[in-house]
Design a protein around this motif. Structure first.
Motif, short mmCIF file in Angstrom:
data_model
loop_
_atom_site.label_atom_id
_atom_site.label_comp_id
_atom_site.label_asym_id
_atom_site.label_seq_id
_atom_site.Cartn_x
_atom_site.Cartn_y
_atom_site.Cartn_z
N ARG A 29 95.85 33.72 27.12
CA ARG A 29 96.52 32.47 27.49
C ARG A 29 96.09 32.04 28.88
O ARG A 29 95.73 30.88 29.11
CB ARG A 29 98.04 32.67 27.45
CG ARG A 29 98.73 31.97 26.30
CD ARG A 29 100.22 31.95 26.48
NE ARG A 29 100.79 33.29 26.35
CZ ARG A 29 101.38 33.75 25.26
NH1 ARG A 29 101.46 32.98 24.19
NH2 ARG A 29 101.89 34.95 25.20
N ASP A 32 92.22 31.27 28.97
CA ASP A 32 91.91 30.03 28.25
C ASP A 32 92.34 28.81 29.06
O ASP A 32 91.61 27.82 29.14
CB ASP A 32 92.60 30.02 26.89
CG ASP A 32 91.98 31.02 25.93
OD1 ASP A 32 90.90 31.55 26.25
OD2 ASP A 32 92.56 31.27 24.86
N ARG A 33 93.51 28.91 29.63
CA ARG A 33 94.02 27.80 30.43
C ARG A 33 93.09 27.55 31.62
O ARG A 33 92.76 26.41 31.95
CB ARG A 33 95.44 28.11 30.91
CG ARG A 33 96.14 26.98 31.60
CD ARG A 33 97.66 27.11 31.53
NE ARG A 33 98.15 28.49 31.65
CZ ARG A 33 98.32 29.13 32.81
NH1 ARG A 33 98.05 28.51 33.93
NH2 ARG A 33 98.77 30.37 32.84
N LEU A 35 89.82 28.37 31.89
CA LEU A 35 88.53 27.85 31.46
C LEU A 35 88.64 26.41 30.97
O LEU A 35 87.68 25.63 31.08
CB LEU A 35 87.94 28.74 30.37
CG LEU A 35 87.50 30.13 30.82
CD1 LEU A 35 86.90 30.90 29.66
CD2 LEU A 35 86.50 30.05 31.97
N ALA A 36 89.79 26.08 30.44
CA ALA A 36 89.98 24.72 29.93
C ALA A 36 89.84 23.70 31.06
O ALA A 36 89.44 22.55 30.82
CB ALA A 36 91.35 24.60 29.27
N GLN A 37 90.12 24.11 32.25
CA GLN A 37 89.95 23.22 33.41
C GLN A 37 88.50 22.77 33.53
O GLN A 37 88.21 21.72 34.08
CB GLN A 37 90.36 23.93 34.70
CG GLN A 37 91.85 24.21 34.80
CD GLN A 37 92.18 25.01 36.06
OE1 GLN A 37 91.49 24.93 37.06
NE2 GLN A 37 93.26 25.78 35.99
N GLY A 39 86.60 22.72 30.77
CA GLY A 39 86.25 22.23 29.44
C GLY A 39 85.47 23.22 28.59
O GLY A 39 84.73 22.81 27.69
N ARG A 41 85.31 27.36 26.60
CA ARG A 41 86.09 28.47 26.05
C ARG A 41 85.46 29.79 26.44
O ARG A 41 84.39 29.83 27.04
CB ARG A 41 86.17 28.34 24.53
CG ARG A 41 87.16 27.29 24.08
CD ARG A 41 86.94 26.94 22.64
NE ARG A 41 85.57 26.50 22.40
CZ ARG A 41 84.97 26.49 21.23
NH1 ARG A 41 85.61 26.92 20.17
NH2 ARG A 41 83.73 26.07 21.10
N ARG A 42 86.11 30.88 26.04
CA ARG A 42 85.65 32.20 26.47
C ARG A 42 84.20 32.45 26.07
O ARG A 42 83.42 33.02 26.82
CB ARG A 42 86.55 33.28 25.88
CG ARG A 42 87.72 33.64 26.78
CD ARG A 42 88.69 34.52 26.04
NE ARG A 42 89.57 33.78 25.16
CZ ARG A 42 90.14 34.26 24.07
NH1 ARG A 42 89.91 35.50 23.70
NH2 ARG A 42 90.93 33.50 23.34
#
Lengths: 158, 158
Positions: A29, A32-33, A35-37, A39, A41-42
């Motif tokens: 969680r 992911d949050r 990395l989402a910054q 744009g 994913r892992r």
DNA sequence: GTCCAATGTTGGCCGGACCAACAATACAGA
DNA sequence: TCTGTATTGTTGGTCCGGCCAACATTGGAC
């Protein structure tokens, strides 16, 4: 299994497999949050990191290093190629292979991701004092490695 | 991320979030394989265990205890009802609720599953000596709990 | 030259973790 | 008493990660 609002049964509470799951869930969680910054994913991070550390490689090579499935690898390479983070070029010496090379843009991206990942780790481990963090890392490493080895026996015939 | 055949990049190797993931992956593989012998999945076990330990409850109550999503809960209760492991009865005092009760068959099943789960834990922790196992459990517990609390603040206003 | 192995790609499957919306029911406050 | 808000069960999705099977192409060994 996600996060309960009331006490889960004793049978489950101390179960090592469940603890590992909850830890992974929490970690994912957070990561992911983070990395989402940027744009991504892992998978994207894992791929860029591998490319940067080992240099250009075929997709099959990357599969071996990352453990990502071949079929998934295709999509990830596509993704990152579209964003100019890497280049896919045919290998002149073996026309089956694509040689994947990280681009300057990819490196720049990676620097950013490294920062985000580091912060995420910090957040994940926050509840533990530094000494315990190292201990945990050590224990997890020693727990996980033998399981990995026992699959497709490293050191055995194979 | 699955199991690499060659050394993954240093950047990823010691990453706590990755270690947690690998551990969870290994644990889940082992647990799933064990439960598959009885034809069930982790959700089923979690639900039966909760019912046995806390007695009959509404689906919403089970959701709170297990952390399973409401929508998933429906399917799992359906599954287990079909196999006569539990009964779904309307609550006369609150006609919104279903009261879920474990059946004798469910209890019997649970005994079997407990055995399988115990064996799986053993297999999962096998690489570590007993002292380290306890230590790991302790560390994971202390790592995970605060993260759980910080969501929907237990003890805070809410 | 033949056969087997590796490579990249397509197209799937499954499970776990979610989310939104809805109808029915309960309940608190005006 | 009525009205609005919460809760409950249910439906029908989404997304991601972890797989698997099949296929065409190419290399290499025999």
């Amino acid at each position: 299994m996600n996060i309960p609002e009331e006490a889960p049964p004793r049978r489950l509470r101390g179960l090592p497999s469940r603890l590992a799951n909850q830890a992974a869930l929490t970690a994912n969680r957070i990561v992911d949050r983070a990395l989402a910054q940027a744009g991504v994913r892992r998978y994207h991070y894992a791929l860029l990191a591998t490319l940067e550390e080992y240099g250009p490689a075929s997709q099959a090579g990357l599969v071996r290093r990352t453990g990502i499935d071949r079929s998934d690898m295709v999509a990830i390479v596509n993704d990152l190629a579209e964003r100019d983070c890497l280049k896919r070029a045919p290998d002149p010496e073996d026309r089956r292979r694509n040689i994947i090379t990280i681009t300057p843009a990819g490196r720049a991206r990676l620097v950013e991701l490294d920062r985000l990942i580091a912060a995420a780790q910090e957040e994940f481990l926050a509840p533990l004092p530094p000494a315990d963090r190292e201990h945990l890392i050590d224990l997890l490493t020693r727990l996980v490695e033998p399981h990995e080895d026992r699959r497709q026996g490293i050191g055995s015939i194979r």
